[in-house]
Scaffold this motif. Structure first.
Motif, PDB file in Angstrom:
ATOM      1  N   MET A   1       0.829  -1.209   0.000  1.00 17.40           N
ATOM      2  CA  MET A   1       0.000   0.000   0.000  1.00 17.40           C
ATOM      3  C   MET A   1       0.861   1.255   0.000  1.00 17.40           C
ATOM      4  O   MET A   1       0.561   2.234  -0.665  1.00 17.40           O
ATOM      5  N   VAL A   2       1.978   1.233   0.733  1.00 17.52           N
ATOM      6  CA  VAL A   2       2.830   2.419   0.799  1.00 17.52           C
ATOM      7  C   VAL A   2       3.381   2.749  -0.579  1.00 17.52           C
ATOM      8  O   VAL A   2       3.489   3.916  -0.951  1.00 17.52           O
ATOM      9  N   TYR A   3       3.693   1.703  -1.365  1.00 14.86           N
ATOM     10  CA  TYR A   3       4.231   1.947  -2.698  1.00 14.86           C
ATOM     11  C   TYR A   3       3.170   2.576  -3.594  1.00 14.86           C
ATOM     12  O   TYR A   3       3.475   3.430  -4.428  1.00 14.86           O
ATOM     13  N   ASP A   4       1.925   2.150  -3.431  1.00 15.62           N
ATOM     14  CA  ASP A   4       0.836   2.774  -4.177  1.00 15.62           C
ATOM     15  C   ASP A   4       0.737   4.251  -3.828  1.00 15.62           C
ATOM     16  O   ASP A   4       0.543   5.110  -4.690  1.00 15.62           O
ATOM     17  N   GLY A   5       0.848   4.548  -2.540  1.00 17.13           N
ATOM     18  CA  GLY A   5       0.762   5.932  -2.080  1.00 17.13           C
ATOM     19  C   GLY A   5       1.885   6.788  -2.623  1.00 17.13           C
ATOM     20  O   GLY A   5       1.685   7.964  -2.957  1.00 17.13           O
ATOM     21  N   ILE A   6       3.074   6.203  -2.734  1.00 16.06           N
ATOM     22  CA  ILE A   6       4.218   6.938  -3.268  1.00 16.06           C
ATOM     23  C   ILE A   6       3.979   7.292  -4.736  1.00 16.06           C
ATOM     24  O   ILE A   6       4.217   8.429  -5.173  1.00 16.06           O
ATOM     25  N   ILE A   7       3.497   6.320  -5.508  1.00 20.10           N
ATOM     26  CA  ILE A   7       3.222   6.566  -6.930  1.00 20.10           C
ATOM     27  C   ILE A   7       2.158   7.645  -7.087  1.00 20.10           C
ATOM     28  O   ILE A   7       2.284   8.568  -7.899  1.00 20.10           O
ATOM     29  N   LEU A   8       1.085   7.533  -6.300  1.00 25.18           N
ATOM     30  CA  LEU A   8       0.020   8.538  -6.367  1.00 25.18           C
ATOM     31  C   LEU A   8       0.543   9.913  -5.977  1.00 25.18           C
ATOM     32  O   LEU A   8       0.201  10.924  -6.607  1.00 25.18           O
ATOM     33  N   SER A   9       1.380   9.973  -4.956  1.00 26.35           N
ATOM     34  CA  SER A   9       1.949  11.249  -4.515  1.00 26.35           C
ATOM     35  C   SER A   9       2.812  11.875  -5.600  1.00 26.35           C
ATOM     36  O   SER A   9       2.787  13.097  -5.809  1.00 26.35           O
ATOM     37  N   ALA A  87       4.380   7.610  13.086  1.00 25.99           N
ATOM     38  CA  ALA A  87       3.179   7.185  13.804  1.00 25.99           C
ATOM     39  C   ALA A  87       2.545   5.969  13.134  1.00 25.99           C
ATOM     40  O   ALA A  87       2.123   5.023  13.806  1.00 25.99           O
ATOM     41  N   GLY A  88       2.500   5.966  11.793  1.00 28.47           N
ATOM     42  CA  GLY A  88       1.921   4.838  11.076  1.00 28.47           C
ATOM     43  C   GLY A  88       2.727   3.563  11.250  1.00 28.47           C
ATOM     44  O   GLY A  88       2.168   2.487  11.477  1.00 28.47           O
ATOM     45  N   VAL A  89       4.043   3.683  11.142  1.00 29.62           N
ATOM     46  CA  VAL A  89       4.917   2.518  11.322  1.00 29.62           C
ATOM     47  C   VAL A  89       4.801   1.994  12.758  1.00 29.62           C
ATOM     48  O   VAL A  89       4.776   0.782  12.995  1.00 29.62           O
ATOM     49  N   LEU A  90       4.708   2.915  13.711  1.00 26.32           N
ATOM     50  CA  LEU A  90       4.588   2.513  15.117  1.00 26.32           C
ATOM     51  C   LEU A  90       3.299   1.727  15.354  1.00 26.32           C
ATOM     52  O   LEU A  90       3.301   0.723  16.086  1.00 26.32           O
ATOM     53  N   ASP A 161      -1.076   1.693   7.787  1.00 28.44           N
ATOM     54  CA  ASP A 161      -0.723   1.914   6.377  1.00 28.44           C
ATOM     55  C   ASP A 161      -1.292   3.232   5.869  1.00 28.44           C
ATOM     56  O   ASP A 161      -0.629   3.968   5.142  1.00 28.44           O
ATOM     57  N   VAL A 162      -2.529   3.511   6.249  1.00 30.59           N
ATOM     58  CA  VAL A 162      -3.168   4.764   5.827  1.00 30.59           C
ATOM     59  C   VAL A 162      -2.389   5.962   6.367  1.00 30.59           C
ATOM     60  O   VAL A 162      -2.099   6.921   5.639  1.00 30.59           O
ATOM     61  N   VAL A 163      -2.032   5.897   7.647  1.00 29.54           N
ATOM     62  CA  VAL A 163      -1.289   6.995   8.273  1.00 29.54           C
ATOM     63  C   VAL A 163       0.069   7.169   7.598  1.00 29.54           C
ATOM     64  O   VAL A 163       0.501   8.298   7.309  1.00 29.54           O
ATOM     65  N   MET A 164       0.754   6.059   7.306  1.00 28.40           N
ATOM     66  CA  MET A 164       2.052   6.133   6.632  1.00 28.40           C
ATOM     67  C   MET A 164       1.934   6.808   5.274  1.00 28.40           C
ATOM     68  O   MET A 164       2.796   7.613   4.892  1.00 28.40           O
TER      69      MET A 164
END
Length: 198
Positions: A1-9, A87-90, A161-164
């Motif tokens: 999910m984080v990789y998806d967020g990076i691409i979208l960003s 915070a998300g990773v935590l 994941d959402v927070v990250m």
């Protein structure tokens, strides 16, 4: 999910007039840790079903990866968005730590991923994941949020994941908009414009 967020960003940053040049000026303490941690997780994923000792120790290794990642994020907490990523990773680390080093996944939320995935999940060894049961602690922090079409990639994610992804978005936008594409063009137009005598 984080990789998806990076691409979208990256796409949003581009449409906002940002540039990848900002990444060239990026300075992170211990920046070499990120690709190393990613490589470790990939190696474990592919070898834990083939190498007995890796399968036995994978949960401990995953926790060590998360701890190292948290240290890296804390060292760079002054960077925009990094405190949010931390915070998300935590959140993900906490739920994994109290459940033996694996991320709990809702079987109900993951039904659309197919029978093979569900069977592997219930068997107790699928990457760093395990099925949520009545014994799972803090299940609401596990992978309980399903993403299916029209979202382009089917998966189940966690609150962490959402927070990250929010933190990653803030960081990438900062980098890309710190070096906008139109800045050089504007300077050239200003320099090349003919003088007007009054």
């Amino acid at each position: 999910m984080v990789y998806d967020g990076i691409i979208l960003s990256l796409l949003i940053g581009w449409f906002r007039g940002g540039s990848l040049k900002g990444f060239a000026a990026m300075k992170l303490r211990g920046g070499w840790l990120f690709p190393l941690l990613l490589a470790v997780q990939v190696v474990i994923f592919f070898l834990q079903e083939k190498v007995a000792w890796i399968a036995k120790m994978s949960n401990v290794i995953f926790l060590l990866v998360y701890i190292t990642g948290l240290v890296f994020l804390w060292l760079n907490r002054h960077q925009p968005g990094f405190s949010v990523i931390f915070a998300g990773v935590l959140l993900n680390f906490i739920v994994m730590a109290v459940n033996g080093g694996r991320m709990p996944v809702s079987v109900e939320a993951a039904q659309f991923l197919g029978r093979e995935y569900i069977e592997a999940l219930k068997a107790g060894l699928y990457g760093k994941h395990q099925a949520i049961t009545s014994d799972t602690l803090l299940p609401f922090l596990g992978d309980i949020i399903p993403l299916s079409p029209p979202y382009p990639r089917q998966q189940v994610i966690s609150i962490g994941d959402v927070v990250m992804n929010v933190g990653a978005f803030l960081f990438i936008q900062h980098l890309m908009l710190s070096a906008p594409r139109h800045r050089a063009d504007d300077a050239e137009e200003t320099t090349g414009a003919p003088a007007i005598n009054k």
